[in-house]
Motif scaffolding. Structure first.
Motif, mmCIF file in Angstrom:
data_model
loop_
_atom_site.group_PDB
_atom_site.id
_atom_site.type_symbol
_atom_site.label_atom_id
_atom_site.label_comp_id
_atom_site.label_asym_id
_atom_site.label_seq_id
_atom_site.Cartn_x
_atom_site.Cartn_y
_atom_site.Cartn_z
ATOM 1 N N TYR A 9 -21.532 -36.813 5.267
ATOM 2 C CA TYR A 9 -21.702 -37.697 4.111
ATOM 3 C C TYR A 9 -20.675 -38.805 4.195
ATOM 4 O O TYR A 9 -19.499 -38.541 4.399
ATOM 5 N N ASP A 14 -23.377 -48.623 5.293
ATOM 6 C CA ASP A 14 -24.816 -48.901 5.246
ATOM 7 C C ASP A 14 -25.467 -48.492 6.560
ATOM 8 O O ASP A 14 -24.801 -48.290 7.568
ATOM 9 N N HIS A 15 -26.780 -48.360 6.508
ATOM 10 C CA HIS A 15 -27.490 -47.835 7.671
ATOM 11 C C HIS A 15 -27.426 -48.790 8.868
ATOM 12 O O HIS A 15 -27.540 -48.336 10.002
ATOM 13 N N GLN A 37 -37.116 -43.274 -0.181
ATOM 14 C CA GLN A 37 -35.675 -43.507 -0.256
ATOM 15 C C GLN A 37 -34.978 -43.274 1.080
ATOM 16 O O GLN A 37 -33.794 -43.551 1.215
ATOM 17 N N THR A 38 -35.702 -42.756 2.065
ATOM 18 C CA THR A 38 -35.118 -42.307 3.325
ATOM 19 C C THR A 38 -35.362 -43.320 4.436
ATOM 20 O O THR A 38 -36.395 -43.982 4.465
ATOM 21 N N TRP A 50 -31.247 -41.088 7.406
ATOM 22 C CA TRP A 50 -30.221 -41.677 6.540
ATOM 23 C C TRP A 50 -30.769 -41.650 5.124
ATOM 24 O O TRP A 50 -31.842 -42.188 4.856
ATOM 25 N N PRO A 52 -29.601 -42.834 1.531
ATOM 26 C CA PRO A 52 -28.607 -43.497 0.695
ATOM 27 C C PRO A 52 -28.428 -42.766 -0.632
ATOM 28 O O PRO A 52 -29.393 -42.244 -1.194
ATOM 29 N N LYS A 53 -27.190 -42.707 -1.098
ATOM 30 C CA LYS A 53 -26.851 -42.118 -2.390
ATOM 31 C C LYS A 53 -27.429 -40.705 -2.553
ATOM 32 O O LYS A 53 -27.972 -40.353 -3.598
ATOM 33 N N LYS A 57 -22.350 -41.548 -4.949
ATOM 34 C CA LYS A 57 -22.159 -42.727 -4.099
ATOM 35 C C LYS A 57 -22.182 -42.377 -2.610
ATOM 36 O O LYS A 57 -21.988 -43.243 -1.772
ATOM 37 N N TRP A 58 -22.375 -41.115 -2.290
ATOM 38 C CA TRP A 58 -22.285 -40.636 -0.905
ATOM 39 C C TRP A 58 -23.644 -40.659 -0.230
ATOM 40 O O TRP A 58 -24.638 -40.216 -0.786
ATOM 41 N N HIS A 59 -23.656 -41.158 1.001
ATOM 42 C CA HIS A 59 -24.871 -41.268 1.799
ATOM 43 C C HIS A 59 -24.907 -40.152 2.836
ATOM 44 O O HIS A 59 -23.888 -39.857 3.474
ATOM 45 N N SER A 60 -26.071 -39.554 3.017
ATOM 46 C CA SER A 60 -26.228 -38.469 3.982
ATOM 47 C C SER A 60 -26.706 -39.019 5.325
ATOM 48 O O SER A 60 -27.635 -39.826 5.383
#
Length: 124
Positions: A9, A14-15, A37-38, A50, A52-53, A57-60
């Motif tokens: 995470y 950003d991606h 969203q993915t 990826w 987001p959020k 605020k954490w991106h996986s």
């Protein structure tokens, strides 16, 4: 022991920056394909997701392969921090469905402060 996949995470990344890092680490990254969203791409031979959020605020970032330069989440998280200079979190020893809630709240935090174990309550 090598984990079957990697999930970390990242905060404030950003991606596109992730894609550049993965291209350098794993091999050329295909363009990101957004599905809801993915975001998904291939970095070399590794399928990448990826989200987001994913947690606040954490991106996986999920690498769906054991064919990465990293044996586990922690070594990947350390490499991500070194390359991107953003705080990264990961499970200390991989994740298992059967683990207790207390175990599930144990995370590793990789930041400018170094590597430390923290309690991160991700469940609602």
């Amino acid at each position: 022991m090598r984990q079957p996949d990697i999930e970390i995470y990242l905060k404030d990344a950003d991606h596109n920056a992730i894609g550049e890092w993965l291209s350098n680490a794993l091999g050329s990254c295909t363009p990101w394909q957004q599905k809801g969203q993915t975001y998904k791409c291939m970095a070399g031979d590794v399928p990448v997701t990826w989200l987001p959020k994913a947690v606040g605020k954490w991106h996986s970032l999920f690498l769906e392969s054991d064919a990465t330069p990293w044996a586990d989440d922690l070594t990947c998280a350390q490499a991500a921090f070194a390359a991107l200079n953003v705080e990264v979190r990961c499970a200390p020893n991989g994740w298992e469905e059967e683990e207790s809630d207390e175990q599930a709240d144990r995370w590793m935090r990789i930041s400018a402060d170094g590597v430390e174990e923290i309690t991160w309550r991700t469940a609602n």
